[in-house]
Design a protein around this motif. Structure first.
Motif, PDB file in Angstrom:
ATOM      1  N   ASP A   1      23.683  46.461  14.932  1.00 28.01           N
ATOM      2  CA  ASP A   1      22.827  47.803  15.611  1.00 28.01           C
ATOM      3  C   ASP A   1      22.883  47.071  17.190  1.00 28.01           C
ATOM      4  O   ASP A   1      22.032  46.047  17.442  1.00 28.01           O
ATOM      5  CB  ASP A   1      22.249  47.698  14.830  1.00 28.01           C
ATOM      6  CG  ASP A   1      21.415  48.517  15.096  1.00 28.01           C
ATOM      7  OD1 ASP A   1      20.903  49.175  16.142  1.00 28.01           O
ATOM      8  OD2 ASP A   1      20.167  48.990  14.530  1.00 28.01           O
ATOM      9  N   GLY A   2      23.442  47.740  18.415  1.00 25.43           N
ATOM     10  CA  GLY A   2      22.568  47.826  18.986  1.00 25.43           C
ATOM     11  C   GLY A   2      23.554  47.744  20.640  1.00 25.43           C
ATOM     12  O   GLY A   2      24.430  46.511  20.482  1.00 25.43           O
ATOM     13  N   GLY A   3      23.613  48.420  21.421  1.00 25.76           N
ATOM     14  CA  GLY A   3      24.137  48.110  22.514  1.00 25.76           C
ATOM     15  C   GLY A   3      26.073  48.751  21.688  1.00 25.76           C
ATOM     16  O   GLY A   3      26.828  47.354  22.774  1.00 25.76           O
TER      17      GLY A   3
ATOM     18  N   PRO B   1      15.528  44.573  18.710  1.00 28.44           N
ATOM     19  CA  PRO B   1      15.058  45.346  18.155  1.00 28.44           C
ATOM     20  C   PRO B   1      13.363  46.266  18.736  1.00 28.44           C
ATOM     21  O   PRO B   1      12.825  45.442  19.141  1.00 28.44           O
ATOM     22  CB  PRO B   1      14.449  45.589  16.866  1.00 28.44           C
ATOM     23  CG  PRO B   1      13.979  44.150  16.614  1.00 28.44           C
ATOM     24  CD  PRO B   1      15.031  43.718  17.409  1.00 28.44           C
ATOM     25  N   GLY B   2      13.368  47.660  18.419  1.00 31.50           N
ATOM     26  CA  GLY B   2      12.615  48.897  19.395  1.00 31.50           C
ATOM     27  C   GLY B   2      12.938  49.765  20.454  1.00 31.50           C
ATOM     28  O   GLY B   2      12.307  50.781  20.742  1.00 31.50           O
TER      29      GLY B   2
ATOM     30  N   HIS C   1      16.699  51.638   8.509  1.00 31.06           N
ATOM     31  CA  HIS C   1      16.959  49.898   8.708  1.00 31.06           C
ATOM     32  C   HIS C   1      15.309  50.482   9.216  1.00 31.06           C
ATOM     33  O   HIS C   1      14.257  50.855  10.204  1.00 31.06           O
ATOM     34  CB  HIS C   1      17.446  50.031  10.355  1.00 31.06           C
ATOM     35  CG  HIS C   1      16.969  49.165  11.295  1.00 31.06           C
ATOM     36  ND1 HIS C   1      17.319  49.181  12.788  1.00 31.06           N
ATOM     37  CD2 HIS C   1      15.979  47.528  10.985  1.00 31.06           C
ATOM     38  CE1 HIS C   1      17.257  47.702  13.323  1.00 31.06           C
ATOM     39  NE2 HIS C   1      16.427  46.775  12.306  1.00 31.06           N
TER      40      HIS C   1
ATOM     41  N   LEU D   1      17.695  57.561  16.735  1.00 29.25           N
ATOM     42  CA  LEU D   1      16.592  57.546  17.846  1.00 29.25           C
ATOM     43  C   LEU D   1      16.547  58.079  19.289  1.00 29.25           C
ATOM     44  O   LEU D   1      16.208  58.296  20.342  1.00 29.25           O
ATOM     45  CB  LEU D   1      16.547  55.913  18.135  1.00 29.25           C
ATOM     46  CG  LEU D   1      15.774  55.075  18.442  1.00 29.25           C
ATOM     47  CD1 LEU D   1      14.575  55.018  18.010  1.00 29.25           C
ATOM     48  CD2 LEU D   1      15.755  53.173  18.828  1.00 29.25           C
TER      49      LEU D   1
ATOM     50  N   GLY E   1      24.053  54.810  18.883  1.00 27.89           N
ATOM     51  CA  GLY E   1      22.640  55.987  19.920  1.00 27.89           C
ATOM     52  C   GLY E   1      23.053  56.470  20.431  1.00 27.89           C
ATOM     53  O   GLY E   1      23.441  57.611  21.270  1.00 27.89           O
ATOM     54  N   SER E   2      22.704  55.601  21.577  1.00 31.95           N
ATOM     55  CA  SER E   2      22.665  56.461  22.611  1.00 31.95           C
ATOM     56  C   SER E   2      24.170  56.484  23.675  1.00 31.95           C
ATOM     57  O   SER E   2      24.431  57.668  24.092  1.00 31.95           O
ATOM     58  CB  SER E   2      22.132  55.693  24.306  1.00 31.95           C
ATOM     59  OG  SER E   2      23.244  53.644  24.014  1.00 31.95           O
TER      60      SER E   2
ATOM     61  N   ASP F   1      15.678  54.378  12.237  1.00 36.21           N
ATOM     62  CA  ASP F   1      15.480  53.273  12.717  1.00 36.21           C
ATOM     63  C   ASP F   1      14.324  54.062  12.754  1.00 36.21           C
ATOM     64  O   ASP F   1      12.958  55.063  13.166  1.00 36.21           O
ATOM     65  CB  ASP F   1      15.293  53.383  14.155  1.00 36.21           C
ATOM     66  CG  ASP F   1      17.077  53.462  14.500  1.00 36.21           C
ATOM     67  OD1 ASP F   1      16.721  51.686  13.582  1.00 36.21           O
ATOM     68  OD2 ASP F   1      17.402  53.060  15.129  1.00 36.21           O
TER      69      ASP F   1
ATOM     70  N   SER G   1      23.067  56.413  15.531  1.00 36.74           N
ATOM     71  CA  SER G   1      21.159  56.459  15.194  1.00 36.74           C
ATOM     72  C   SER G   1      20.409  57.361  15.462  1.00 36.74           C
ATOM     73  O   SER G   1      21.086  57.987  16.670  1.00 36.74           O
ATOM     74  CB  SER G   1      21.086  54.681  15.657  1.00 36.74           C
ATOM     75  OG  SER G   1      19.520  55.277  16.198  1.00 36.74           O
TER      76      SER G   1
ATOM     77  N   HIS H   1      22.331  56.901  10.359  1.00 34.20           N
ATOM     78  CA  HIS H   1      21.361  55.539  10.554  1.00 34.20           C
ATOM     79  C   HIS H   1      19.933  55.452  11.074  1.00 34.20           C
ATOM     80  O   HIS H   1      19.662  56.657  12.198  1.00 34.20           O
ATOM     81  CB  HIS H   1      21.829  54.363  12.318  1.00 34.20           C
ATOM     82  CG  HIS H   1      21.495  52.925  11.954  1.00 34.20           C
ATOM     83  ND1 HIS H   1      21.280  52.087  11.458  1.00 34.20           N
ATOM     84  CD2 HIS H   1      19.839  53.172  12.655  1.00 34.20           C
ATOM     85  CE1 HIS H   1      20.154  51.431  11.352  1.00 34.20           C
ATOM     86  NE2 HIS H   1      19.387  51.581  12.915  1.00 34.20           N
TER      87      HIS H   1
ATOM     88  N   GLY I   1      19.620  52.068  24.084  1.00 40.17           N
ATOM     89  CA  GLY I   1      20.112  51.883  25.070  1.00 40.17           C
ATOM     90  C   GLY I   1      19.801  50.820  25.489  1.00 40.17           C
ATOM     91  O   GLY I   1      20.258  50.447  26.722  1.00 40.17           O
TER      92      GLY I   1
ATOM     93  N   MET J   1      12.277  48.751  10.210  1.00 43.86           N
ATOM     94  CA  MET J   1      11.638  47.708  11.227  1.00 43.86           C
ATOM     95  C   MET J   1       9.558  47.168  11.308  1.00 43.86           C
ATOM     96  O   MET J   1       9.001  47.822  12.162  1.00 43.86           O
ATOM     97  CB  MET J   1      12.248  47.984  12.411  1.00 43.86           C
ATOM     98  CG  MET J   1      13.232  47.734  13.112  1.00 43.86           C
ATOM     99  SD  MET J   1      13.849  48.765  14.532  1.00 43.86           S
ATOM    100  CE  MET J   1      14.365  49.994  14.035  1.00 43.86           C
TER     101      MET J   1
HETATM  102  C1  DX5 Z   1      16.940  49.334  18.167  1.00 41.42           C
HETATM  103  C2  DX5 Z   1      17.419  50.364  16.900  1.00 41.42           C
HETATM  104  C3  DX5 Z   1      18.709  50.313  17.041  1.00 41.42           C
HETATM  105  C4  DX5 Z   1      19.023  51.977  18.367  1.00 41.42           C
HETATM  106  C5  DX5 Z   1      20.679  51.808  19.116  1.00 41.42           C
HETATM  107  O1  DX5 Z   1      16.046  48.888  17.730  1.00 41.42           O
HETATM  108  O2  DX5 Z   1      17.620  49.458  15.925  1.00 41.42           O
HETATM  109  O3  DX5 Z   1      19.297  50.871  16.244  1.00 41.42           O
HETATM  110  O4  DX5 Z   1      18.956  52.977  18.265  1.00 41.42           O
HETATM  111  O5  DX5 Z   1      20.624  51.787  19.829  1.00 41.42           O
HETATM  112  P1  DX5 Z   1      21.712  52.098  21.070  1.00 41.42           P
HETATM  113  O6  DX5 Z   1      22.805  52.241  19.805  1.00 41.42           O
HETATM  114  O7  DX5 Z   1      21.549  53.074  22.306  1.00 41.42           O
HETATM  115  O8  DX5 Z   1      22.155  50.200  21.603  1.00 41.42           O
END
Ligand code: DX5
Ligand code: ZN
Length: 214
Positions: free
Chosen positions: A173-175, A141-142, A66, A10, A195-196, A35, A8, A33, A145, A68
């Motif tokens: 996607d996420g965490g 989403p948003g 993705h 992001l 991402g993070s 965002d 990601s 990815h 981390g 959003m």
């Molecule tokens: C959140 C995004 C994710 C985000 C994931 O709204 O859709 O793609 O970047 O980030 P991590 O991997 O840090 O949870």
């Protein structure tokens, strides 16, 4: 289904986006990815199609976009032209998901649908024969981390059963981190967004560690 790591953007440093995305590519990520947030569907704003087109020139990875955003129908064509490979739209958006899927296909991209954590996964059923991927959000989403929502594991298992032997990817996607990844994979995911966790420290080593879980 070959496992895919979709990194990601992001969590990249937007002041050095070119450097960071090239580093992600060199480190062995499978997909990028992207965002896209409109400040309306989610309480955050990221980038638009012009910025995607800007970095498309220097990155060869498939772009997993993705959306959003509340009104994807207005923007799908522009994100496709900007160089998207697969575009996912939220079932909770204001447009008709089937119309979005059809438009994504007419624009020459693969289509996917996404569900937020509170949307019953059964809502994807009508679209399973028309899409290439289901994306299940394991955080709201948003923002990057955030902490993985434990209830997502059951949702991934249910979706895996619903997909059956269709050629449809199951993306989460996420965490995602070293603790949650094995659980997510065991539940049936084959496409991992991170991402993070991947951008922290050495990206290549992080990706290598992730791959050892596959
Ligand atoms: C959140 C995004 C994710 C985000 C994931 O709204 O859709 O793609 O970047 O980030 P991590 O991997 O840090 O949870
Ligand atoms: Zn995302």
């Amino acid at each position: 289904m070959k496992p895919v790591i979709s990194i990601s953007m992001l969590s990249a440093d937007f002041a050095h986006l070119d450097r960071d995305l090239k580093a992600a590519e060199a480190a062995g990520a499978d997909w990028l990815h992207v965002d896209v947030m409109d400040g309306h569907f989610v309480p955050n704003i990221t980038i638009g199609p012009d910025q995607v087109a800007n970095f498309r020139d220097s990155i060869t990875l498939p772009f997993d976009v993705h959306l959003m955003i509340s009104n994807p129908l207005l923007y799908i064509e522009r994100f496709a032209k900007a160089g998207s490979d697969i575009i996912t739209v939220h079932l909770e958006c204001e447009d008709d998901p089937q119309e979005c899927i059809d438009l994504i296909h007419r624009c020459g991209c693969k289509a996917g649908v996404v569900v937020k954590p509170d949307t019953p996964v059964e809502a994807v059923a009508p679209y399973l024969d028309a899409i290439a991927m289901v994306l299940v959000m394991s955080v709201y989403p948003g923002f990057g981390g955030q902490k993985y929502i434990e209830a997502s594991t059951k949702r991934i298992e249910t979706l895996k059963k619903m997909i059956g032997d269709r050629p449809v990817r199951l993306e989460v996607d996420g965490g995602v981190n070293d603790e949650t990844l094995p659980v997510i994979l065991k539940a049936g995911a084959d496409t991992i967004v991170s991402g993070s966790c991947l951008f922290k420290g050495n990206i290549a080593e992080n990706i290598k560690r992730f791959r050892q879980c596959f």
